[in-house]
Structure formats: structure tokens, C-alpha cells
Write an enzyme that holds these catalytic residues in place. Structure first.
Site, PDB file in Angstrom:
ATOM      1  N   THR A  61       0.834  -1.199   0.000  1.00  0.00           N
ATOM      2  CA  THR A  61       0.000   0.000   0.000  1.00  0.00           C
ATOM      3  C   THR A  61       0.869   1.249   0.000  1.00  0.00           C
ATOM      4  OG1 THR A  61      -1.927   1.038   1.032  1.00  0.00           O
ATOM      5  CG2 THR A  61      -0.349   0.017   2.537  1.00  0.00           C
ATOM      6  N   LYS A  65       3.458   1.472  -3.809  1.00  0.00           N
ATOM      7  CA  LYS A  65       2.875   0.728  -4.927  1.00  0.00           C
ATOM      8  C   LYS A  65       3.686   0.871  -6.222  1.00  0.00           C
ATOM      9  CE  LYS A  65      -1.907   0.573  -3.426  1.00  0.00           C
ATOM     10  NZ  LYS A  65      -3.298   0.691  -3.818  1.00  0.00           N
ATOM     11  N   GLY A 128      -5.287   9.987  -9.986  1.00  0.00           N
ATOM     12  CA  GLY A 128      -4.112   9.445  -9.292  1.00  0.00           C
ATOM     13  C   GLY A 128      -3.958   7.951  -9.535  1.00  0.00           C
TER      14      GLY A 128
HETATM   15  P1  ATR Z   1      -4.280   7.638  -5.044  1.00  0.00           P
HETATM   16  O1  ATR Z   1      -3.062   6.832  -5.350  1.00  0.00           O
HETATM   17  O2  ATR Z   1      -4.988   7.227  -3.779  1.00  0.00           O
HETATM   18  O3  ATR Z   1      -5.216   7.744  -6.204  1.00  0.00           O
HETATM   19  P2  ATR Z   1      -3.091  10.242  -5.528  1.00  0.00           P
HETATM   20  O4  ATR Z   1      -2.275   9.658  -6.622  1.00  0.00           O
HETATM   21  O5  ATR Z   1      -2.426  11.148  -4.572  1.00  0.00           O
HETATM   22  O6  ATR Z   1      -3.758   9.111  -4.648  1.00  0.00           O
HETATM   23  O7  ATR Z   1      -4.362  10.980  -6.173  1.00  0.00           O
HETATM   24  C1  ATR Z   1      -5.279  11.678  -5.417  1.00  0.00           C
HETATM   25  C2  ATR Z   1      -6.413  12.205  -6.313  1.00  0.00           C
HETATM   26  O8  ATR Z   1      -7.335  12.923  -5.471  1.00  0.00           O
HETATM   27  C3  ATR Z   1      -5.962  13.191  -7.366  1.00  0.00           C
HETATM   28  O9  ATR Z   1      -6.812  13.074  -8.481  1.00  0.00           O
HETATM   29  C4  ATR Z   1      -6.159  14.549  -6.664  1.00  0.00           C
HETATM   30  O10 ATR Z   1      -6.327  15.643  -7.531  1.00  0.00           O
HETATM   31  P3  ATR Z   1      -5.045  16.463  -8.093  1.00  0.00           P
HETATM   32  O11 ATR Z   1      -4.450  15.619  -9.181  1.00  0.00           O
HETATM   33  O12 ATR Z   1      -5.601  17.750  -8.555  1.00  0.00           O
HETATM   34  O13 ATR Z   1      -4.109  16.614  -6.909  1.00  0.00           O
HETATM   35  C5  ATR Z   1      -7.450  14.279  -5.938  1.00  0.00           C
HETATM   36  N1  ATR Z   1      -7.679  15.154  -4.791  1.00  0.00           N
HETATM   37  C6  ATR Z   1      -7.142  15.049  -3.556  1.00  0.00           C
HETATM   38  N2  ATR Z   1      -7.611  16.023  -2.738  1.00  0.00           N
HETATM   39  C7  ATR Z   1      -8.489  16.756  -3.468  1.00  0.00           C
HETATM   40  C8  ATR Z   1      -9.319  17.898  -3.185  1.00  0.00           C
HETATM   41  N3  ATR Z   1      -9.362  18.453  -1.976  1.00  0.00           N
HETATM   42  N4  ATR Z   1     -10.080  18.363  -4.194  1.00  0.00           N
HETATM   43  C9  ATR Z   1     -10.062  17.801  -5.420  1.00  0.00           C
HETATM   44  N5  ATR Z   1      -9.302  16.715  -5.746  1.00  0.00           N
HETATM   45  C10 ATR Z   1      -8.524  16.208  -4.780  1.00  0.00           C
END
Ligand code: ATR
Length: 281
Positions: A61, A65, A128
Site C-alpha cells: 500500500t 505501490k 491518481g
Molecule cells: P491515489 O493513489 O490514492 O489515487 P493520488 O495519486 O495522490 O492518490 O491521487 C489523489 C487524487 O485525489 C488526485 O486526483 C487529486 O487531484 P489532483 O491531481 O488535482 O491533486 C485528488 N484530490 C485530492 N484532494 C483533493 C481535493 N481536496 N479536491 C479535489 N481533488 C482532490
């Protein structure tokens, strides 16, 4: 006693040990499931340890990853295309990296909810790691249309470009009320992969889609599992739209991993119940 475990840092919130141990115990498999909270500095030596034949494998996790791709001996084709692994199998001292995030997500949709993705129109919110695995797997299943909406549009565009190598034209948009109106008016499945709505996350009180725009006839799937009822799921239920909570993806990626490690059919309901209990305790 053989050993399996979850690798990550930090691990305090993980409930995988509870539901994986419940599955091992159910089948009377002589193995224990551990929490392996390993710092980045200790990762290489940790990988030497788990090559030992006492180790069946591991779940992987955050934040490892992607990093683990370079540390295992082999990776499956889908893990290579997704660009991340969440499961390692020790096959006679050869560490094989798999990705069961996408396949687990699809299995929950199909087996638990009877949703067949082939030919369906999908909106994914977020771009993400989780979005990547889910989008890849849905495309493999033959969805007919995909829109990716993200706060940072360039990230949505990059993901779309990467996925378009699989043949489907993908629409990438900025996550805001105006641009969501059109994709939300004609969609079969909506998946939130962002951390909006997550307990202790960046925005725990909100839904990633304005509640008044939630369509009644699409399935709303939020992969956030804590709380079990996120603001998005609550708003969708108020609209009487069908909903799928995040615990399903978490449990089903574990179901697929369990079957890879043990070559035994996973007790899905027992795992789901154990996960729900762990979350509530
Ligand atoms: P994971 O591996 O869990 O998918 P990540 O790669 O960090 O985690 O991706 C997080 C996602 O949540 C991204 O799409 C992020 O948007 P950004 O690319 O703009 O950062 C989104 N995200 C996280 N917090 C957010 C918020 N407060 N509002 C909108 N999008 C958010």
C-alpha cells in the site's frame, strides 16, 4: 507457520490484517498476516527477507505501490501497464508483482452488484494511482465511453493519453460544476477515486460532485471506505441512486490477493464482515 503481510508506511489505519486473517482462519491455513511498517531506507533489505520460503507474499500500500515495481523479480502484464503493484506473491523464492486493485474493483461490480461494464459510459473523478488502475481495468472490460474529471486538468490529460494507447478515446475535463453537467447527464457509472469525503482527509465534509447534479439512474461508486457512508454516498442515497461503497474495492482487491497467495477460493462474505467490524471498532 507461514507468513503474509501488508507493506506500507505508515500502516496504522490499515484493516487488511483483520480481514485477511479471518480468511486464513476460515480455511484453517497455517499462516499469520502481519503489519510490515517499513521505512524507505529499509525497503531493500525487507525484500531480501520475504524471498525466504516461509513468506507467502505481501499486500503493498501507500507509499510503495510504484516503488515496488523495481524491487520484485517479475511483474504481470496488467501491473506493468497500470504502473503499480499492490500484491506480491512468493513463487518458489521468485517475487512476482501483481495489481489486484483494478481486477478487485471489477469483481465487486460484477459479482456483488451484477453490473456488466461492457458497453457502458463511465465518469471517473480523480487522476491518481487508484484512478489509473480502475480506468485501465474498465477499458479492458470494454466500456464504450470514459471521462476523467480532475482538479488538476493536466493530470487528467496525462492519464487519458496513457490510457488511449488501449484504443478508447477519453475525454478529460476539469473537476468543476460547469464542466460536470454534460458528462453527468449521460453516464452509467460514476467512480470517485479522490480523497474528497475521506475521514481525516483534505476535504472530509464534501461530495466531489455537487449533490444537485447527481443523476438518479447511474451507479455511484465511492472508493473512499472511511466513513462507510461518505458525503457522496449520502447525497446519492437521498436521490435514490444506486450506490457502491469503498469497502467493496478494498475487500475485493484482498479477495483476489488471497486467491493468488493460497490458490484457494476466498470467503468473500467473511472477509467483508471482518473488514466492516474492524472499521467500526
Ligand atoms: P491515489 O493513489 O490514492 O489515487 P493520488 O495519486 O495522490 O492518490 O491521487 C489523489 C487524487 O485525489 C488526485 O486526483 C487529486 O487531484 P489532483 O491531481 O488535482 O491533486 C485528488 N484530490 C485530492 N484532494 C483533493 C481535493 N481536496 N479536491 C479535489 N481533488 C482532490
Amino acid at each position: 507457520m507461514k507468513r503474509i503481510g501488508i507493506l506500507g508506511y505508515p500502516l496504522s489505519h490499515s484493516i487488511s490484517p483483520e480481514f485477511q486473517q479471518a480468511a486464513l482462519d476460515h480455511h484453517e491455513i497455517k499462516a499469520t498476516f502481519h503489519r510490515w511498517e517499513v521505512t524507505a531506507d529499509d525497503l531493500n533489505s525487507f525484500f531480501e527477507t520475504i524471498r525466504d520460503s516461509n513468506f507467502i507474499g505481501a499486500s503493498v500500500t501507500i507509499p510503495y505501490k510504484e516503488k515496488c515495481l523495481d524491487l520484485v523479480d517479475e511483474i504481470t502484464e496488467s501491473a506493468r501497464l497500470i504502473g503499480a503493484i499492490n500484491c506480491i506473491v512468493n513463487r518458489d523464492n521468485v517475487l512476482v508483482g501483481h495489481n489486484t486493485d483494478g481486477s478487485g474493483f471489477i469483481r465487486a461490480l460484477k459479482t456483488k452488484y451484477g453490473f456488466e461494464p461492457s458497453g457502458k459510459k463511465v465518469l471517473i473523478i480523480g487522476a491518481g494511482g487508484a484512478a489509473k488502475a480502475i480506468a485501465y481495468s474498465l477499458i479492458q472490460e470494454g466500456i464504450s465511453q470514459l471521462t476523467i474529471a480532475n482538479r488538476t486538468i493536466t493530470r487528467a490529460e496525462e492519464l487519458a493519453q496513457r490510457l488511449e494507447r488501449n484504443g478508447l478515446k477519453i475525454n478529460s475535463i476539469k473537476l468543476d460544476k460547469q464542466t460536470l453537467v454534460a458528462p453527468l447527464s449521460n453516464v452509467d457509472l460514476i467512480v470517485n477515486t479522490t480523497s474528497i469525503g475521506m475521514k481525516n482527509g483534505p476535504d472530509p465534509q464534501h461530495s466531489p460532485i455537487p449533490p444537485d447534479l447527481i443523476p438518479q439512474n447511474a451507479i455511484i461508486n465511492d472508493i473512499v471506505y472511511n466513513p462507510i457512508e461518505t458525503p457522496l454516498i449520502k447525497a446519492a442515497k437521498l436521490k435514490q441512486a444506486p450506490t457502491i461503497g469503498g469497502l467493496d474495492m478494498l475487500v475485493y482487491q484482498g479477495v483476489e490477493a488471497f486467491e493468488l497467495w493460497t490458490k484457494t477460493l476466498a470467503p468473500e462474505t467473511i472477509m467483508y464482515d471482518a473488514a466492516q467490524k474492524a472499521l467500526r471498532s
